[in-house]
Design a protein around this motif. Structure first.
Motif, PDB file in Angstrom:
ATOM      1  N   VAL A   1      10.461   4.971   5.927  1.00  0.00           N
ATOM      2  CA  VAL A   1       9.468   4.042   6.468  1.00  0.00           C
ATOM      3  C   VAL A   1       9.587   2.693   5.773  1.00  0.00           C
TER       4      VAL A   1
ATOM      5  N   TYR B   1       3.106   4.738  11.042  1.00  0.00           N
ATOM      6  CA  TYR B   1       2.973   5.435   9.745  1.00  0.00           C
ATOM      7  C   TYR B   1       2.148   4.553   8.801  1.00  0.00           C
ATOM      8  N   ALA B   2       2.529   3.283   8.720  1.00  0.00           N
ATOM      9  CA  ALA B   2       1.799   2.353   7.845  1.00  0.00           C
ATOM     10  C   ALA B   2       0.356   2.191   8.305  1.00  0.00           C
TER      11      ALA B   2
ATOM     12  N   TRP C   1       7.350   3.809  15.142  1.00  0.00           N
ATOM     13  CA  TRP C   1       6.956   4.966  14.324  1.00  0.00           C
ATOM     14  C   TRP C   1       6.641   4.518  12.886  1.00  0.00           C
ATOM     15  N   SER C   2       7.469   3.646  12.339  1.00  0.00           N
ATOM     16  CA  SER C   2       7.243   3.183  10.962  1.00  0.00           C
ATOM     17  C   SER C   2       5.960   2.362  10.872  1.00  0.00           C
ATOM     18  N   LEU C   3       5.741   1.509  11.864  1.00  0.00           N
ATOM     19  CA  LEU C   3       4.502   0.720  11.873  1.00  0.00           C
ATOM     20  C   LEU C   3       3.286   1.644  12.007  1.00  0.00           C
TER      21      LEU C   3
ATOM     22  N   GLU D   1      10.823  10.797   3.519  1.00  0.00           N
ATOM     23  CA  GLU D   1      10.264  10.176   4.714  1.00  0.00           C
ATOM     24  C   GLU D   1       9.673   8.801   4.390  1.00  0.00           C
TER      25      GLU D   1
ATOM     26  N   LEU E   1      10.522  -0.891   7.489  1.00  0.00           N
ATOM     27  CA  LEU E   1       9.622  -2.061   7.491  1.00  0.00           C
ATOM     28  C   LEU E   1      10.270  -3.250   6.782  1.00  0.00           C
TER      29      LEU E   1
ATOM     30  N   MET F   1       0.486  10.717   8.659  1.00  0.00           N
ATOM     31  CA  MET F   1       1.365   9.565   8.520  1.00  0.00           C
ATOM     32  C   MET F   1       2.648   9.912   9.279  1.00  0.00           C
ATOM     33  N   GLY F   2       3.442  10.803   8.705  1.00  0.00           N
ATOM     34  CA  GLY F   2       4.638  11.292   9.384  1.00  0.00           C
ATOM     35  C   GLY F   2       4.580  12.804   9.409  1.00  0.00           C
ATOM     36  N   LEU F   3       5.751  13.425   9.415  1.00  0.00           N
ATOM     37  CA  LEU F   3       5.784  14.886   9.439  1.00  0.00           C
ATOM     38  C   LEU F   3       5.617  15.447   8.029  1.00  0.00           C
ATOM     39  N   TYR F   4       5.769  14.603   7.027  1.00  0.00           N
ATOM     40  CA  TYR F   4       5.737  15.069   5.648  1.00  0.00           C
ATOM     41  C   TYR F   4       4.547  14.539   4.861  1.00  0.00           C
ATOM     42  N   ASP F   5       3.585  13.986   5.551  1.00  0.00           N
ATOM     43  CA  ASP F   5       2.404  13.473   4.850  1.00  0.00           C
ATOM     44  C   ASP F   5       1.215  13.506   5.804  1.00  0.00           C
TER      45      ASP F   5
ATOM     46  N   ASN G   1       6.406  16.129  -1.482  1.00  0.00           N
ATOM     47  CA  ASN G   1       7.566  16.245  -0.593  1.00  0.00           C
ATOM     48  C   ASN G   1       7.658  15.145   0.463  1.00  0.00           C
ATOM     49  N   SER G   2       6.905  14.073   0.269  1.00  0.00           N
ATOM     50  CA  SER G   2       6.954  12.992   1.261  1.00  0.00           C
ATOM     51  C   SER G   2       7.937  11.895   0.895  1.00  0.00           C
TER      52      SER G   2
ATOM     53  N   LEU H   1      -1.685   5.071   7.105  1.00  0.00           N
ATOM     54  CA  LEU H   1      -2.036   5.001   5.688  1.00  0.00           C
ATOM     55  C   LEU H   1      -3.108   3.938   5.454  1.00  0.00           C
TER      56      LEU H   1
ATOM     57  N   ARG I   1       2.972  18.662   1.296  1.00  0.00           N
ATOM     58  CA  ARG I   1       3.040  17.649   2.358  1.00  0.00           C
ATOM     59  C   ARG I   1       1.646  17.193   2.768  1.00  0.00           C
ATOM     60  N   GLY I   2       0.651  17.473   1.946  1.00  0.00           N
ATOM     61  CA  GLY I   2      -0.694  17.086   2.335  1.00  0.00           C
ATOM     62  C   GLY I   2      -1.632  16.999   1.152  1.00  0.00           C
TER      63      GLY I   2
ATOM     64  N   LEU J   1       0.836  -1.202   0.000  1.00  0.00           N
ATOM     65  CA  LEU J   1       0.000   0.000   0.000  1.00  0.00           C
ATOM     66  C   LEU J   1       0.874   1.257   0.000  1.00  0.00           C
ATOM     67  N   LEU J   2       1.957   1.224   0.756  1.00  0.00           N
ATOM     68  CA  LEU J   2       2.880   2.372   0.769  1.00  0.00           C
ATOM     69  C   LEU J   2       3.450   2.608  -0.632  1.00  0.00           C
TER      70      LEU J   2
ATOM     71  N   ARG K   1      -2.955  14.351   5.853  1.00  0.00           N
ATOM     72  CA  ARG K   1      -4.071  14.457   4.907  1.00  0.00           C
ATOM     73  C   ARG K   1      -5.385  14.780   5.607  1.00  0.00           C
TER      74      ARG K   1
ATOM     75  N   PRO L   1       1.731  13.076  -1.444  1.00  0.00           N
ATOM     76  CA  PRO L   1       2.172  14.453  -1.701  1.00  0.00           C
ATOM     77  C   PRO L   1       3.647  14.467  -2.132  1.00  0.00           C
TER      78      PRO L   1
ATOM     79  N   TRP M   1      11.296  14.802  14.722  1.00  0.00           N
ATOM     80  CA  TRP M   1      10.891  13.832  13.701  1.00  0.00           C
ATOM     81  C   TRP M   1      11.159  12.387  14.140  1.00  0.00           C
TER      82      TRP M   1
END
Lengths: 487, 487
Positions: free
Chosen positions: A48, B24-25, B20-22, A44, A52, B236-240, A40-41, B28, B222-223, A28-29, B242, A38, B277
């Protein structure tokens, strides 16, 4: 389908679900990166995904997991498939030293940037040192992975389990005949078809594609179609499989045939047996078999007179300019044969020749019989001989593909397996009548029973034999092309 | 911003990156569920999310991780924040027994289905036994988590760190004055505004929203903005980061103000310092502070005469029917005060009264001073007294919210903190002039410096004091309402 009965394998499948869930998220990512993320992501998102992937790797390489795999005593085909697939994964994660993987990542990251610039400037010398490093890396990779006859075998096997130079040489033994056939076929076609220049309304072509895919059997309750710069198929799990299309604004066959192609990939994944859900064998078995499904639907079904007949009403509705063309015009447009410098522009007749060329050069590079510096000259001579055109610059020749910059040496031959096995299915499974009768549902049922539902239970060559009664035989492809383009 | 210097805390942050990565996923996967996921993927998607959540939990509860957190000696505010946040997380994962969590999940899964049907049929008795189980569960949960003064404190703290009955009682001490103010304000407004019935063209309203959010300062690099059944913000993170909007086809303020509301949530997350971050403090600190940001932009900035002035040109362009209305009409439409039975339909004057009612009932339920069977009667009497309307059936009263079926007892008061702290910021940070001058960039800079950039470094009450010079004080909200609706 066999049930999983051995307790150790049940335990493995239970643990594997963590990997499966992480891979679902990674898919999905990846899908999102190509569709809605977006701008600029990227950086980052890369972090991720890297994190993973490392989590996946650490589950595969956990000593308990490896020991369960090594000591498992599978009792039936499904269990044997699970152990076979897990052993392959563990091999890649354990035989390649961490430093090597990091070096490969560093090199390909840089090579990709250099390749992009070199391609823009059509300057092969700029890319040459990077490619030399990559060839060197891939030769070392072959040594790490091990092989019996030929170092290239180790690389071929990464993308197509069990593929060897010996089998590739058999497959490409028909290249001279295809080259002759192509040169005769192209005489029957104009240099350009007027439909290539007809602009279309994207909103309506989108509706046409959705309508065609619905008739062919796409399950929209478990899939979607989005837009991305390059069309692709991605499977999250068994209940979420997505394809993408690109709309260029004219030459509608490009988007339409790409959608039918991705439909072939997607339905392969959708038709895998629910009994295999969330196990290591719930996935199409190889690039080659996958490509045979996409090419079967795109080329054998889609680029046929019967397909044009079936969808003519919808086409006229979506693309009113087609009122000025008859069925035969549209069919000739879908099957136009014309020498192309660029692989991804090639028709189904010459396509395998583009692959043969790359196979031959990769093999010689890995053997050490060809220097990277000699590539452009050899490439251009080869194109001239096989297809009858000569690139005027390297961006139209040796620099066109991204694969080598990605260190994907050994990948190309899977495309040829796809074309050839699609023709073999056409012949051996008596698909001609079904295509003429537009019986797409019956075609799908046969492909599902023979191929799809098995996932990765059997290795690709065994699956091909079980499905068609014969190992891959390039002569079916030759006769398919001869019937279609010379009769 | 302080740097992370203590080696043990650096190591914790390194390990936290897996979580954090989990997460983020997981974000999403959640976003996709509400926007683009094919309809038949829900069950499989639930399995994936459950599995990944278990992976998160097993990192948090790994003995080495817990020991690092417990023995850490933080040296500065950022480090103290990290340890504070991790301790809170570990507390929830370790104090609640696995069987309790499973029981809660089973109960709420069933309760949700029963609630949905009961609401449809407006049959409270159908839902009553489920709600009794849930109240019982949440009382046990309070015991597991521990508290000093009141069992409800343990539940309030889940959603708003440090929130207690004592503080809620202070906050809601202004409820009678708000109720009086509301009854006087509603006399100044008609029962219905003609703009509520004007249908709009969704494509143009979408463009208007994009244009308004661009001017307010949304970072589209970023959104993004998508469509979902219920508007929400997800990071999701600091750069995504929505947001989503819902288009209902008429009454455009609903979609427009919802977008401005979500914009407030999204910019809070976007403005968190890059120094934080991928650490445990890279996230808005609490529901209450988050809601103060969304309500500040929606109510204080968005529902103002100056906002209408600033965006009148774009509004006319997107919504041509507005040519028949003047600025004052539009302003009155955005600030219409009218008794509502349904919380989510309520204007900003009466909204806090809807929350006060829920707070009071939750507290009494947890204390054991109110039986679930008495709820409908008490609810209706309370509504009558506070807002001057009486639900004709329970679907318009006690059954309207999903929260109790989800066992989210303790959540509602955060909405009131949001409304009240937004007004406090308006007053204490001298926002009036900036709003009149439409200086959205300066407003954002102040919010960023005072609140956003700190993420979760400080607990919510401390952050509020640092940002505004004072702990939460409900009198600012009262004077804000009085100025806006009675002057």
């Amino acid at each position: 389908m066999d049930q999983i009965i051995t307790p150790e394998i049940k335990e493995l499948v239970r643990r594997y679900k963590e990997i499966w869930s992480l891979n679902y998220a990674l898919s999905l990512l990846g899908w999102d990166m190509e569709t809605y993320m977006p701008p600029n992501s990227s950086k980052e998102r890369g972090e991720v995904r890297g994190n993973l992937r490392t989590q996946v790797q650490s589950i595969y390489t956990h000593p308990e997991f490896i020991s369960l795999v090594e000591n498992a005593k599978p009792q039936n085909d499904v269990e044997r498939g699970i152990i076979r697939v897990l052993k392959r994964q563990i091999k890649y994660y354990t035989k390649l030293p961490r430093e090597f993987i990091e070096e490969e990542e560093r090199t390909t990251t840089k090579a990709f940037q250099v390749w992009r610039e070199a391609k823009e400037k059509s300057d092969f010398q700029m890319f040459q040192p990077m490619l030399e490093d990559i060839v060197d890396l891939e030769r070392r990779k072959a040594d790490y992975l091990g092989y019996e006859d030929h170092p290239y075998d180790a690389l071929l096997d990464i993308y197509e389990e069990g593929l060897t130079v010996k089998r590739c040489d058999e497959m490409f033994s028909v290249a001279p005949q295809i080259s002759d056939l192509f040169k005769r076929a192209k005489e029957r076609y104009p240099d350009r078809h007027p439909l290539e220049d007809e602009p279309y309304d994207m909103v309506f072509l989108k509706r046409l594609i959705e309508s065609v895919l619905t008739v062919l059997g796409f399950d929209f309750s478990r899939g979607r179609i989005d837009v991305s710069p390059h069309p692709f198929t991605i499977e999250m799990g068994l209940y979420d499989i997505r394809i993408t299309v690109r709309y260029e604004g004219k030459d509608f066959r490009r988007a339409l045939m790409a959608a039918v192609h991705e439909f072939g990939h997607a339905t392969y994944e959708m038709n895998i047996s629910e009994d295999l859900w969330a196990t290591p064998v719930q996935r199409g078995v190889s690039m080659g078999v996958h490509e045979s499904q996409s090419r079967f639907w795109e080329n054998v079904v889609g680029r046929s007179r019967y397909f044009v007949e079936r969808f003519h009403d919808q086409m006229i509705m979506a693309l009113p300019f087609l009122r000025d063309y008859d069925l035969d015009d549209i069919y000739r447009y879908l099957t136009l044969v014309r020498p192309e410098l660029i692989r991804v522009e090639a028709d189904e007749v010459q396509y395998v020749l583009h692959i043969y060329l790359r196979y031959k050069l990769e093999k010689d590079l890995i053997e050490g019989n060809l220097k990277v510096s000699e590539l452009p000259q050899v490439w251009n001579d080869f194109m001239d001989r096989l297809i009858g055109v000569r690139p005027s610059k390297d961006s139209l020749g040796v620099l066109q593909d991204i694969h080598w910059a990605h260190a994907s040496i050994g990948y190309f031959p899977t495309y040829a397996i796809g074309s050839m096995f699609a023709a073999q299915l056409y012949e051996k499974l008596n698909m001609r009548n079904l295509i003429e009768n537009k019986d797409y549902s019956r075609i799908m049922t046969i492909l599902k029973e023979r191929i799809h539902k098995w996932g990765s239970v059997y290795p690709p060559d065994e699956l091909m034999k079980r499905a068609s009664g014969e190992y891959l035989n390039p002569n079916y492809f030759l006769s398919y092309l001869r019937d279609k383009y010379l009769s």
